[in-house]
Design a protein around this motif. Sequence first.
Motif, PDB file in Angstrom:
ATOM      1  N   ALA A 174     117.649 -26.054  27.577  1.00 31.02           N
ATOM      2  CA  ALA A 174     118.266 -27.254  28.140  1.00 31.02           C
ATOM      3  C   ALA A 174     117.380 -27.884  29.216  1.00 31.02           C
ATOM      4  CB  ALA A 174     119.633 -26.907  28.722  1.00 31.02           C
ATOM      5  N   ALA A 175     116.800 -27.046  30.074  1.00 32.63           N
ATOM      6  CA  ALA A 175     115.977 -27.560  31.167  1.00 32.63           C
ATOM      7  C   ALA A 175     114.697 -28.219  30.649  1.00 32.63           C
ATOM      8  CB  ALA A 175     115.636 -26.430  32.139  1.00 32.63           C
ATOM      9  N   VAL A 176     114.071 -27.598  29.660  1.00 28.82           N
ATOM     10  CA  VAL A 176     112.830 -28.152  29.117  1.00 28.82           C
ATOM     11  C   VAL A 176     113.085 -29.479  28.421  1.00 28.82           C
ATOM     12  CG1 VAL A 176     111.070 -27.799  27.334  1.00 28.82           C
ATOM     13  CG2 VAL A 176     111.615 -25.955  28.930  1.00 28.82           C
ATOM     14  N   MET A 177     114.172 -29.568  27.656  1.00 30.96           N
ATOM     15  CA  MET A 177     114.463 -30.810  26.942  1.00 30.96           C
ATOM     16  C   MET A 177     114.804 -31.957  27.893  1.00 30.96           C
ATOM     17  SD  MET A 177     114.014 -30.473  23.683  1.00 30.96           S
ATOM     18  CE  MET A 177     112.609 -29.412  24.058  1.00 30.96           C
ATOM     19  N   ARG A 178     115.466 -31.624  29.002  1.00 31.10           N
ATOM     20  CA  ARG A 178     115.855 -32.643  29.970  1.00 31.10           C
ATOM     21  C   ARG A 178     114.824 -32.842  31.081  1.00 31.10           C
ATOM     22  NH1 ARG A 178     119.269 -36.702  28.862  1.00 31.10           N
ATOM     23  NH2 ARG A 178     121.194 -35.981  27.903  1.00 31.10           N
ATOM     24  N   GLY A 179     113.986 -31.835  31.280  1.00 35.42           N
ATOM     25  CA  GLY A 179     113.045 -31.901  32.387  1.00 35.42           C
ATOM     26  C   GLY A 179     113.731 -31.835  33.732  1.00 35.42           C
ATOM     27  N   ALA A 180     114.915 -31.205  33.764  1.00 32.51           N
ATOM     28  CA  ALA A 180     115.701 -31.130  34.997  1.00 32.51           C
ATOM     29  C   ALA A 180     116.675 -29.965  34.897  1.00 32.51           C
ATOM     30  CB  ALA A 180     116.471 -32.435  35.221  1.00 32.51           C
ATOM     31  N   LEU A 181     117.338 -29.675  36.010  1.00 36.35           N
ATOM     32  CA  LEU A 181     118.357 -28.630  36.012  1.00 36.35           C
ATOM     33  C   LEU A 181     119.482 -29.017  35.058  1.00 36.35           C
ATOM     34  CD1 LEU A 181     119.339 -25.974  37.452  1.00 36.35           C
ATOM     35  CD2 LEU A 181     120.641 -27.482  38.981  1.00 36.35           C
ATOM     36  N   PRO A 182     119.890 -28.119  34.146  1.00 38.66           N
ATOM     37  CA  PRO A 182     120.970 -28.444  33.200  1.00 38.66           C
ATOM     38  C   PRO A 182     122.284 -28.730  33.929  1.00 38.66           C
ATOM     39  CG  PRO A 182     119.748 -26.518  32.453  1.00 38.66           C
ATOM     40  CD  PRO A 182     119.271 -26.811  33.850  1.00 38.66           C
TER      41      PRO A 182
END
Length: 309
Positions: A174-182
Amino acid sequence: MASAKETNLTLAPLRVAPESLPGFRVCLELLKPVTWFAAIWAFVCGAVSSGAPLAGRWPELLLGMVLAGPMVCGTSQAVNDWFDRHVDAINEPDRPIPSGRMPGRWGLYVALIWTALSLAEAVPLGRWGFGAAVFALLAAWAYSAPPLRLKRNGWWGNAAVALCYEGVPWFTGAAVMRGALPSAPVLWLALLYSFGAHGIMTLNDFKSVEGDRRSGIRSLPVQLGVAPAARLACVVMALPQLVVIGLMIAWDHRLAAFAVGLLLACQLGLMGRLLQRPRERAPWYNATGTTLYVIGMLVCAFALAGGGA
């Protein structure tokens, strides 16, 4: 500290091949590809649950899947096989190290090399991916290696493995796909399914009761007995799914809640058969009930993605 019983076993002689380069097939067997699926699946669930479009993000997705499975999970298996080589001489004497097919100290060298390669591969995934990889690798070494050797106690050891097989890959995806804290819903699902995986890890311990008992490893089947540990594992697997169902309803994902409820009902039926002969049927349950468990993970991931979580 390790018990005297475990220390004596660790000092027992093993059949060791001369120091030479190990073959590719032996190294692959050491890394246990069959164990990679759980971490890869959790990473994919995390990527899906993020709701981020996959178009244009395939390199990160594939890189993360390789990191979660062959690299980090493979590292944990190599570390565990090296520090468990004397236990495996009792439980699984045909494994590469106790059988002598892995020469010299190459079991340890592979674990160290794979740790370094995992960290290098995590760099392109950004700070969240790299940080998660560091955490998972530290947990892998803490689980198997002295002085912590968390696996000496089934409560702590199973918690570490469950978190790194389910929660950390889910978070990473989730973090990698969003580039942020899930988001909070994503984090809750990752945590709850990690909690349930503690029960799955307990079932995995049934195959090594004799070696664990003789080596001073206090797995839950050793501490509680096989039947009580099996009952506890079933409760631990079921309760988080009940919470997940409640959260899905609260988040207005009623179809997902119904699907997870149906999957859980099927698991409960299979658990009844498991508890009749837990030690013999644990592998059967892992192929049936655990499969239903992880399908529920993906159902919830798609629900969050559809809801913009």
